[in-house]
Scaffold this motif. Structure first.
Motif, PDB file in Angstrom:
ATOM      1  N   VAL A  34     -66.036 -27.958  41.159  1.00  0.00           N
ATOM      2  CA  VAL A  34     -66.390 -28.922  42.185  1.00  0.00           C
ATOM      3  C   VAL A  34     -66.447 -28.266  43.550  1.00  0.00           C
ATOM      4  O   VAL A  34     -67.297 -28.558  44.364  1.00  0.00           O
ATOM      5  N   LYS A  35     -65.544 -27.334  43.776  1.00  0.00           N
ATOM      6  CA  LYS A  35     -65.583 -26.634  45.049  1.00  0.00           C
ATOM      7  C   LYS A  35     -66.913 -25.890  45.162  1.00  0.00           C
ATOM      8  O   LYS A  35     -67.313 -25.158  44.256  1.00  0.00           O
ATOM      9  N   GLY A  36     -67.577 -26.112  46.277  1.00  0.00           N
ATOM     10  CA  GLY A  36     -68.868 -25.476  46.434  1.00  0.00           C
ATOM     11  C   GLY A  36     -68.699 -24.035  46.849  1.00  0.00           C
ATOM     12  O   GLY A  36     -67.588 -23.572  47.105  1.00  0.00           O
ATOM     13  N   TRP A  74     -72.667 -15.446  54.659  1.00  0.00           N
ATOM     14  CA  TRP A  74     -72.675 -15.047  56.062  1.00  0.00           C
ATOM     15  C   TRP A  74     -71.632 -15.760  56.907  1.00  0.00           C
ATOM     16  O   TRP A  74     -71.340 -15.372  58.026  1.00  0.00           O
ATOM     17  N   ALA A  75     -71.053 -16.849  56.349  1.00  0.00           N
ATOM     18  CA  ALA A  75     -70.248 -17.746  57.174  1.00  0.00           C
ATOM     19  C   ALA A  75     -69.038 -17.056  57.808  1.00  0.00           C
ATOM     20  O   ALA A  75     -68.807 -17.145  59.020  1.00  0.00           O
ATOM     21  N   SER A  76     -68.263 -16.338  56.996  1.00  0.00           N
ATOM     22  CA  SER A  76     -67.059 -15.705  57.522  1.00  0.00           C
ATOM     23  C   SER A  76     -67.416 -14.630  58.544  1.00  0.00           C
ATOM     24  O   SER A  76     -66.721 -14.434  59.541  1.00  0.00           O
ATOM     25  N   ASN A  77     -68.515 -13.982  58.271  1.00  0.00           N
ATOM     26  CA  ASN A  77     -69.023 -12.975  59.183  1.00  0.00           C
ATOM     27  C   ASN A  77     -69.336 -13.561  60.561  1.00  0.00           C
ATOM     28  O   ASN A  77     -68.941 -13.033  61.598  1.00  0.00           O
ATOM     29  N   HIS A  78     -70.013 -14.730  60.545  1.00  0.00           N
ATOM     30  CA  HIS A  78     -70.330 -15.393  61.812  1.00  0.00           C
ATOM     31  C   HIS A  78     -69.051 -15.800  62.540  1.00  0.00           C
ATOM     32  O   HIS A  78     -68.940 -15.686  63.757  1.00  0.00           O
ATOM     33  N   ALA A  79     -68.086 -16.279  61.776  1.00  0.00           N
ATOM     34  CA  ALA A  79     -66.824 -16.700  62.385  1.00  0.00           C
ATOM     35  C   ALA A  79     -66.118 -15.503  63.006  1.00  0.00           C
ATOM     36  O   ALA A  79     -65.513 -15.594  64.077  1.00  0.00           O
ATOM     37  N   PHE A 120     -62.839 -24.363  55.806  1.00  0.00           N
ATOM     38  CA  PHE A 120     -64.201 -24.277  55.251  1.00  0.00           C
ATOM     39  C   PHE A 120     -64.238 -23.345  54.051  1.00  0.00           C
ATOM     40  O   PHE A 120     -64.998 -23.543  53.106  1.00  0.00           O
ATOM     41  N   GLU A 121     -63.330 -22.354  54.065  1.00  0.00           N
ATOM     42  CA  GLU A 121     -63.291 -21.487  52.883  1.00  0.00           C
ATOM     43  C   GLU A 121     -62.721 -22.223  51.674  1.00  0.00           C
ATOM     44  O   GLU A 121     -63.137 -21.999  50.551  1.00  0.00           O
ATOM     45  N   ALA A 122     -61.780 -23.107  51.948  1.00  0.00           N
ATOM     46  CA  ALA A 122     -61.194 -23.868  50.842  1.00  0.00           C
ATOM     47  C   ALA A 122     -62.162 -24.926  50.310  1.00  0.00           C
ATOM     48  O   ALA A 122     -62.234 -25.185  49.108  1.00  0.00           O
ATOM     49  N   ALA A 180     -67.923 -29.569  59.529  1.00  0.00           N
ATOM     50  CA  ALA A 180     -67.139 -29.695  60.756  1.00  0.00           C
ATOM     51  C   ALA A 180     -66.182 -28.511  60.877  1.00  0.00           C
ATOM     52  O   ALA A 180     -65.976 -27.958  61.967  1.00  0.00           O
ATOM     53  N   ALA A 181     -65.604 -28.100  59.750  1.00  0.00           N
ATOM     54  CA  ALA A 181     -64.693 -26.951  59.763  1.00  0.00           C
ATOM     55  C   ALA A 181     -65.457 -25.674  60.108  1.00  0.00           C
ATOM     56  O   ALA A 181     -65.006 -24.850  60.909  1.00  0.00           O
ATOM     57  N   LEU A 182     -66.624 -25.529  59.501  1.00  0.00           N
ATOM     58  CA  LEU A 182     -67.444 -24.345  59.775  1.00  0.00           C
ATOM     59  C   LEU A 182     -67.832 -24.302  61.249  1.00  0.00           C
ATOM     60  O   LEU A 182     -67.766 -23.257  61.902  1.00  0.00           O
ATOM     61  N   ASN A 183     -68.225 -25.460  61.776  1.00  0.00           N
ATOM     62  CA  ASN A 183     -68.585 -25.537  63.190  1.00  0.00           C
ATOM     63  C   ASN A 183     -67.405 -25.114  64.067  1.00  0.00           C
ATOM     64  O   ASN A 183     -67.564 -24.358  65.028  1.00  0.00           O
TER      65      ASN A 183
END
Ligand SMILES: Nc1ncnc2c1ncn2[C@@H]1O[C@H](COP(=O)(O)OP(=O)(O)OP(=O)(O)O)[C@@H](O)[C@H]1O
Ligand SMILES: [Mg+2]
Lengths: 256, 450
Positions: free
Chosen positions: B7-9, B14-19, B44-46, B151-154
């Motif tokens: 279920v976890k997507g 690239w996301a962690s890299n951007h963060a 967001f990772e979870a 929202a977490a990613l943002n």
């Protein structure tokens, strides 16, 4: 102006008009009477171009040209106007915006200049005054929340604004009080001249007292069973349709 | 690109890299904000990108987002389409206008008039760096990071945006406008605009958030706004989403209202190939009034989803939610209207309506109210309708000489009008009305050019 020959019309597989012959010349006013369900509105709507009706036979000529090939908006631009038996409510569209758009598409077709908001309003107010109607109507959404009588008066006002060659009024006199009836009758009388033709569908003599028609037709079971002078309407008012239907052998009520 | 059945997507590579880039930019370990960001990163990772197996995303497949290798939008240089941007500006009709192009404030396009005493309007990045008042207390505290991946990613990446802080009883006469414009390059880019609006006791303001972009290349705007509406204050919030039809637009709006406050929001959603907006309003006090309005319009293959929550926590509050949708072509709409009435929220008055107009056989809408009512003295009404253009009305127009295309436009305009008329800013109202007819010309007759 209008020549209908042996017109047959069907809706949802059911034949409603079974061969109508009717000719109206410029300058004439004709009245159509007849029992409920006999096909009066069907005829009126077919002339205005409503798509649900299937023409299975005959022809309709308007100023010598085949009317049936024209879309409803093209017919309106050629000068046909139908005052609806049940005018439609259009929430959110003001009467003035609606009518200005309509009038300008008709004017464009006639090669006349478009009316701007100012000139339109001036014309609308003039017509309202001559019909003794309340200007507030212009700012209200088309027919929304109008009483039955107000809707009918609005049809007459639209007719006056759009200046048709052939005006068809489908029971515009039904459900009117005495004053409103006079407004409707005046509207028709003001339009009456030698260049125009008018077809009034009605159940009552009282409108015909104001507008004395040239010819009265009786539509029954999808056919015109009798045509005559205004006295015919008076006789119907007194005696109903029974005698006539017996005489002509037609069946009342649309006849299946 | 293997897809698993959990279920976890997945997490976009690239996301962690951007963060990480963002962490370096705003300084590491030196600000109060770091713990918030770290928490956001963990969240967001979870969570991972939501899949359609999650109830809230059942009708909106956001998997395509995970398949695009986005570059960070911030600072990506592209020729600025000044003319296009200028058409969206309010100029001297706004008190302050901040224009961000690809995440960076464009000083030349931005403008600033006179502000009422004490009102603070500045880029959020400046507020984070230079002041703690308001920002520290509220940034990241209202947004739904627990469940909302976006929202977490943002929050973890946090691009610039609007910071508005009104002191007690401060009243702004003119609106504040913030525009986020994306100018694409040949590679897909992603930006994470963030706004924070704080209205202290008895203050009042109008805020307009605009999102727009151009170009063939897909891009992704992942926006988030937090609004804190203090006791007795009044905040009106307009969001217009006019992204390119190749874009993804995801947004979150989280609002916390205190006693006797009034909040009005509009979501005007016309752009993007996939648009998803999560809106949550917490009525956290007594005698609060809240209006949630929306107008969405989609054509071609556009997909537009609004997921709204009106959370009545305090007693004697009144909320009204009014959404209208117009869908042409093969467009899909989704509307979820959650109304939560907590145990203590007695004498709640909650109204919700969602009306939709389908202009073609292939267009569709999923609309559903969700009511969770735990108090017993509550008035709550809701209704959803799906309809088509009225054939009788069309014939009436045509019988008066009006072209069917024009008639459709007028009928669609009238349908949208019920929301458009509520827009209290004449210029915005006119622009929105004009867009409605421009976008859907020929929509019902299938002649649209999508
Ligand atoms: N859309 C339709 N579908 C099926 N039948 C229809 C439709 N429209 C009309 N009819 C039928 O056609 C017949 C004629 O109807 P029409 O409305 O023309 O009658 P009318 O003479 O105008 O009656 P009234 O005096 O009551 O207005 C009726 O039997 C009616 O039920
Ligand atoms: Mg009839």
């Amino acid at each position: 102006m209008l020549n209908i020959k042996n017109l047959k019309v069907r809706i949802e597989g059911k034949e409603i008009l079974k061969g109508i012959d009717l000719s109206i010349e410029a300058g004439e006013v004709h009245a159509i009477m007849g029992p409920n369900g006999s096909g009066k509105s069907t005829l009126a709507n077919v002339l205005a171009g409503r798509a649900e009706y299937e023409i299975t036979g005959g022809e309709i000529l308007f100023e010598g040209k085949d009317l049936t090939v024209l879309a409803p908006e093209e017919r309106a631009r050629e000068g046909i106007f139908l005052a609806f038996q049940y005018p439609v409510e259009i929430p959110g569209v003001s009467t003035s915006y609606f009518l200005k758009t309509a009038l300008n598409s008709i004017r464009e077709h006639r090669g006349e200049v478009e009316l701007d908001a100012f000139d339109f309003l001036a014309l609308a107010k003039e017509k309202m005054k001559s019909l003794h109607m309340d200007e507030a109507l212009l700012h209200r959404s088309v027919n929304e929340g109008f009483s039955g009588g107000e809707k009918k008066k609005n049809e007459v006002f639209q007719m006056a604004m759009l200046d048709p060659k052939l005006a068809i009024l489908d029971e515009t006199d039904s459900g009117l009080d005495i004053d409103a009836l006079r407004i409707v009758a005046d509207g028709v009388q003001q339009l009456r001249d030698e260049k125009r033709a008018i077809l009034v569908v009605t159940h009552y003599q009282r409108l015909l007292d104001h507008i004395v028609p040239d010819v009265v037709h009786v539509l029954s079971g999808g056919r015109i069973v009798k045509s005559g002078d205004p006295d015919l309407a008076k006789k119907l008012e007194k005696e109903g349709y029974g005698w006539l239907l017996e005489e002509s052998g037609a069946v009342a009520g649309g006849g299946n | 690109m293997a897809r698993t059945a959990v279920v976890k997507g997945k997490i976009p590579p690239w996301a962690s890299n951007h963060a990480e880039i963002s962490r370096r930019r705003l300084g590491n370990g030196s600000t109060w904000f770091d713990p918030v960001r770290e928490e956001a990163l963990r969240r967001f990772e979870a969570l991972g990108l939501p899949t359609t197996r999650r109830e809230e995303y059942r009708f909106t497949n956001l998997a395509p987002l995970g398949r695009v290798d986005f570059r960070r939008a911030e600072g990506v240089k592209a020729p600025i389409e000044t003319e296009r941007i200028e058409k969206l500006l309010f100029g001297d009709r706004a008190a302050v206008e901040l224009v961000f192009v690809n995440g960076v404030l464009d000083e030349a396009l931005s403008s600033r008039g006179d502000l009422a005493d004490g009102a603070v309007v500045m880029p959020l990045s400046t507020a984070i760096r230079e002041r703690r008042e308001g920002v520290e207390e509220h940034l990241g505290r209202h947004i739904g990071m627990e469940t909302n991946f976006f929202a977490a990613l943002n929050t973890a990446i946090l691009d610039d945006g609007l910071f508005l802080h009104l002191p007690d009883r401060c009243i702004l006469e003119k609106p504040v406008h913030v525009l986020f414009h994306t100018t694409t390059v040949d590679q897909p880019i992603a930006g994470h605009p963030r706004n924070l609006l704080i209205a202290n006791r008895g203050s009042a303001a109008v805020v307009i958030e605009s999102y727009a972009g151009e170009g063939e290349t897909p891009y992704w705007t992942n926006a988030a706004t937090e609004a804190v509406v203090g006791e007795g204050s009044r905040l009106t919030h307009y969001k217009q989403q006019l992204e390119s039809e190749n874009a993804f637009h995801i947004s979150a709006l989280d609002v916390t209202q205190s006693a006797s406050s009034r909040f009005v929001t509009f979501s005007i959603s016309f752009g993007a190939s996939i648009a998803r907006s999560d809106i949550r309003i917490d009525l956290d006090g007594e005698a609060i009034e809240s209006d949630m309005n929306g107008l969405f319009l989609a054509r071609g293959d556009q997909h537009v989803d609004h997921h709204t929550t009106m959370n009545h926590a305090g007693p004697r509050c009144e909320s009204r939610e009014f959404y209208k949708g117009i869908l042409a072509g093969r467009a899909k709409g989704v509307f979820t209207g959650r109304i939560v009435v907590c145990k203590d929220a007695q004498k709640t008055n909650a109204f919700q309506a969602n009306r939709n107009l389908l202009l073609s056989d292939d267009a569709a809408i999923h609309t559903q109210p969700q009511l969770e009512i735990l108090a017993d003295d509550v008035k709550c009404s809701h209704g959803a309708t799906v309809g088509r253009l009225d054939e009788e009305a069309l014939f009436y127009f045509r019988s008066r000489g009006i072209d069917p295309e024009e008639a459709e436009k007028m009928l669609i305009g009238a349908f949208a009008g019920e929301v458009v008329e509520k827009i209290d800013l004449p210029l915005l109202r006119e622009r929105v009305a004009a867009l409605v007819s421009a976008r859907l010309a020929g929509g019902a007759t299938g002649k649209e050019t999508a």
